[in-house]
Write a protein that holds these residues in place. Structure first.
Motif, PDB file in Angstrom:
ATOM      1  N   ALA A 261       0.838  -1.196   0.000  1.00  0.00           N
ATOM      2  CA  ALA A 261       0.000   0.000   0.000  1.00  0.00           C
ATOM      3  C   ALA A 261       0.875   1.249   0.000  1.00  0.00           C
ATOM      4  O   ALA A 261       1.900   1.303   0.686  1.00  0.00           O
ATOM      5  CB  ALA A 261      -0.907   0.008   1.222  1.00  0.00           C
ATOM      6  N   ASN A 262       0.467   2.278  -0.777  1.00  0.00           N
ATOM      7  CA  ASN A 262       1.251   3.507  -0.802  1.00  0.00           C
ATOM      8  C   ASN A 262       0.942   4.364   0.422  1.00  0.00           C
ATOM      9  O   ASN A 262      -0.007   4.119   1.175  1.00  0.00           O
ATOM     10  CB  ASN A 262       1.023   4.290  -2.105  1.00  0.00           C
ATOM     11  CG  ASN A 262      -0.418   4.735  -2.280  1.00  0.00           C
ATOM     12  OD1 ASN A 262      -1.042   5.231  -1.350  1.00  0.00           O
ATOM     13  ND2 ASN A 262      -0.949   4.572  -3.488  1.00  0.00           N
ATOM     14  N   SER A 263       1.751   5.402   0.630  1.00  0.00           N
ATOM     15  CA  SER A 263       1.654   6.213   1.844  1.00  0.00           C
ATOM     16  C   SER A 263       0.300   6.903   1.971  1.00  0.00           C
ATOM     17  O   SER A 263      -0.257   7.010   3.068  1.00  0.00           O
ATOM     18  CB  SER A 263       2.782   7.249   1.860  1.00  0.00           C
ATOM     19  OG  SER A 263       4.037   6.617   1.931  1.00  0.00           O
ATOM     20  N   ARG A 264      -0.244   7.373   0.850  1.00  0.00           N
ATOM     21  CA  ARG A 264      -1.539   8.067   0.918  1.00  0.00           C
ATOM     22  C   ARG A 264      -2.645   7.114   1.363  1.00  0.00           C
ATOM     23  O   ARG A 264      -3.530   7.489   2.143  1.00  0.00           O
ATOM     24  CB  ARG A 264      -1.877   8.697  -0.430  1.00  0.00           C
ATOM     25  CG  ARG A 264      -1.021   9.923  -0.745  1.00  0.00           C
ATOM     26  CD  ARG A 264      -1.420  10.561  -2.074  1.00  0.00           C
ATOM     27  NE  ARG A 264      -0.581  11.706  -2.367  1.00  0.00           N
ATOM     28  CZ  ARG A 264      -1.027  12.952  -2.541  1.00  0.00           C
ATOM     29  NH1 ARG A 264      -2.324  13.200  -2.446  1.00  0.00           N
ATOM     30  NH2 ARG A 264      -0.205  13.945  -2.811  1.00  0.00           N
ATOM     31  N   PHE A 265      -2.616   5.894   0.855  1.00  0.00           N
ATOM     32  CA  PHE A 265      -3.619   4.907   1.276  1.00  0.00           C
ATOM     33  C   PHE A 265      -3.500   4.629   2.766  1.00  0.00           C
ATOM     34  O   PHE A 265      -4.510   4.567   3.485  1.00  0.00           O
ATOM     35  CB  PHE A 265      -3.453   3.610   0.482  1.00  0.00           C
ATOM     36  CG  PHE A 265      -4.371   2.503   0.919  1.00  0.00           C
ATOM     37  CD1 PHE A 265      -5.683   2.451   0.465  1.00  0.00           C
ATOM     38  CD2 PHE A 265      -3.936   1.518   1.801  1.00  0.00           C
ATOM     39  CE1 PHE A 265      -6.539   1.436   0.872  1.00  0.00           C
ATOM     40  CE2 PHE A 265      -4.782   0.495   2.219  1.00  0.00           C
ATOM     41  CZ  PHE A 265      -6.091   0.464   1.741  1.00  0.00           C
ATOM     42  N   ILE A 266      -2.277   4.455   3.248  1.00  0.00           N
ATOM     43  CA  ILE A 266      -2.059   4.191   4.668  1.00  0.00           C
ATOM     44  C   ILE A 266      -2.594   5.340   5.517  1.00  0.00           C
ATOM     45  O   ILE A 266      -3.266   5.126   6.533  1.00  0.00           O
ATOM     46  CB  ILE A 266      -0.565   3.949   4.941  1.00  0.00           C
ATOM     47  CG1 ILE A 266      -0.119   2.642   4.270  1.00  0.00           C
ATOM     48  CG2 ILE A 266      -0.284   3.903   6.437  1.00  0.00           C
ATOM     49  CD1 ILE A 266       1.380   2.410   4.286  1.00  0.00           C
ATOM     50  N   VAL A 267      -2.336   6.563   5.080  1.00  0.00           N
ATOM     51  CA  VAL A 267      -2.814   7.739   5.810  1.00  0.00           C
ATOM     52  C   VAL A 267      -4.341   7.751   5.881  1.00  0.00           C
ATOM     53  O   VAL A 267      -4.935   7.944   6.949  1.00  0.00           O
ATOM     54  CB  VAL A 267      -2.301   9.036   5.153  1.00  0.00           C
ATOM     55  CG1 VAL A 267      -3.071  10.250   5.660  1.00  0.00           C
ATOM     56  CG2 VAL A 267      -0.814   9.208   5.417  1.00  0.00           C
ATOM     57  N   THR A 268      -5.005   7.533   4.746  1.00  0.00           N
ATOM     58  CA  THR A 268      -6.467   7.592   4.743  1.00  0.00           C
ATOM     59  C   THR A 268      -7.076   6.488   5.615  1.00  0.00           C
ATOM     60  O   THR A 268      -8.075   6.717   6.304  1.00  0.00           O
ATOM     61  CB  THR A 268      -7.034   7.481   3.314  1.00  0.00           C
ATOM     62  OG1 THR A 268      -6.623   6.246   2.714  1.00  0.00           O
ATOM     63  CG2 THR A 268      -6.557   8.634   2.449  1.00  0.00           C
ATOM     64  N   GLU A 269      -6.470   5.311   5.621  1.00  0.00           N
ATOM     65  CA  GLU A 269      -6.986   4.232   6.456  1.00  0.00           C
ATOM     66  C   GLU A 269      -6.815   4.540   7.940  1.00  0.00           C
ATOM     67  O   GLU A 269      -7.697   4.246   8.760  1.00  0.00           O
ATOM     68  CB  GLU A 269      -6.288   2.918   6.104  1.00  0.00           C
ATOM     69  CG  GLU A 269      -6.682   2.348   4.759  1.00  0.00           C
ATOM     70  CD  GLU A 269      -8.119   1.842   4.761  1.00  0.00           C
ATOM     71  OE1 GLU A 269      -8.355   0.687   5.153  1.00  0.00           O
ATOM     72  OE2 GLU A 269      -9.014   2.628   4.392  1.00  0.00           O
ATOM     73  N   ILE A 270      -5.695   5.145   8.297  1.00  0.00           N
ATOM     74  CA  ILE A 270      -5.454   5.493   9.703  1.00  0.00           C
ATOM     75  C   ILE A 270      -6.449   6.551  10.170  1.00  0.00           C
ATOM     76  O   ILE A 270      -7.007   6.457  11.275  1.00  0.00           O
ATOM     77  CB  ILE A 270      -4.002   5.973   9.897  1.00  0.00           C
ATOM     78  CG1 ILE A 270      -3.041   4.784   9.739  1.00  0.00           C
ATOM     79  CG2 ILE A 270      -3.824   6.638  11.260  1.00  0.00           C
ATOM     80  CD1 ILE A 270      -1.576   5.172   9.704  1.00  0.00           C
TER      81      ILE A 270
END
Length: 305
Positions: A187-196
């Motif tokens: 997963a890319n960083s933006r996806f990780i951020v949105t999930e968090i």
């Protein structure tokens, strides 16, 4: 068969919502790679969690739980789960032993049984039942006959987690690593951020709001100081939901921001400034434009070669 050969492959993780799939993956990888909440349907899109050791590499595909879709978002979630089955070398079916015995719909069970890959049944949350015995539950005993192996497991106490890894490697094909050895997710960083951020909304609001929430990361840039500026928009479907997320005098969204930033910085190993906004997008779960913006539109994934 060369017992010492390195093995690598895909393991698709299936189960009902809240069966413990994401919690299990976080335990196996010994770090947070998937959001976990008490709310059903928290996993919306398949995510790959990568377990690497000297024996090889297991690429787990965490999937949304099975349910009957009521809107375009849920149709995407169901289709992405079904597509993930075709990518698997092994199917890992997670069943919550504390759930009612009739909780697994027949159409879902039939889908799993008909899959041609080797199948492992994981009976999760065994720590919540004293002296659990599969023979005491006739439905689970009947289901287990369709699986190569059945493993009672607790992610909390780590009961049989090492055994599960051993069993999975036994069914994977020989082959090289599929991802770099230091990666734990693709997963890319933006996806990780949105999930968090979405997980923080789930945990802090304690309302029906989470089902109507989507998060869009509009900026993630490194500043001269070395810290990252992150800007996210939290979308809801009604003005009343916007008010709940903002909270009185903005206290709720401040809590969401503080919790999110702490987890983001740990997950991405960065320092950051997180800016959160809340917008209303009526019926976004039925609107293909918003679904595309949030990433809930993707074409079927292909196996990494």
């Amino acid at each position: 068969m060369n017992k010492g050969a390195r093995r690598s492959g895909f393991v698709t993780v299936l189960g009902m919502s809240s069966a413990g799939k994401s919690t299990l993956l976080n335990t196996l990888l010994e770090q947070k790679v998937a959001i976990t909440t008490s709310k059903k349907q928290s996993t919306r899109t398949p995510m790959r969690a990568i377990y690497t050791c000297p024996r090889g590499q297991i690429v787990f595909i965490d999937t949304p739980g099975f349910f009957k879709p009521k809107d375009r978002l849920e149709e995407y979630m169901l289709n992405s789960m079904i597509n993930s089955i075709s990518m698997a070398d092994v199917i890992l079916f997670v069943v919550d032993i504390t759930a009612p015995s009739e909780a697994i719909p027949k159409e879902f069970m039939d889908m799993v049984i008909k899959a041609p890959q080797p199948k492992i049944l994981v009976l999760s949350k065994t720590d919540r039942k004293h002296e659990f015995k599969i023979g005491d539950n006739m439905q689970l005993l009947s289901i287990s006959t369709y699986f190569e192996q059945t493993i009672p497991l607790s992610a909390v106490s780590r009961l049989n987690t090492e055994r599960l890894i051993d069993v999975l490697f036994g069914y994977l094909p020989e082959g090289p690593m599929l991802y770099p050895e230091d990666e734990v997710t693709d997963a890319n960083s933006r996806f990780i951020v949105t999930e968090i951020v979405r997980e923080a909304v789930f945990d802090i609001t304690h309302e029906e709001v989470p089902y109507s929430v989507a998060v869009y990361c509009e900026e993630l840039t490194e500043r001269e100081s070395g810290a990252f500026y992150i800007s996210c928009i939290i979308y809801v479907e009604r003005d009343s939901q916007k008010g709940i997320i903002i909270g009185q005098n903005g206290l709720t969204i401040k809590k969401i921001g503080v919790r999110s930033r702490e987890i983001i910085e740990k997950a991405l190993e960065i320092k950051s400034h997180l800016d959160l906004k809340v917008k209303v997008a009526e019926k976004w779960r039925r609107d293909d434009r918003f679904l595309k913006m949030f990433g809930y539109h993707a074409a079927p994934e292909k196996r990494k070669k």
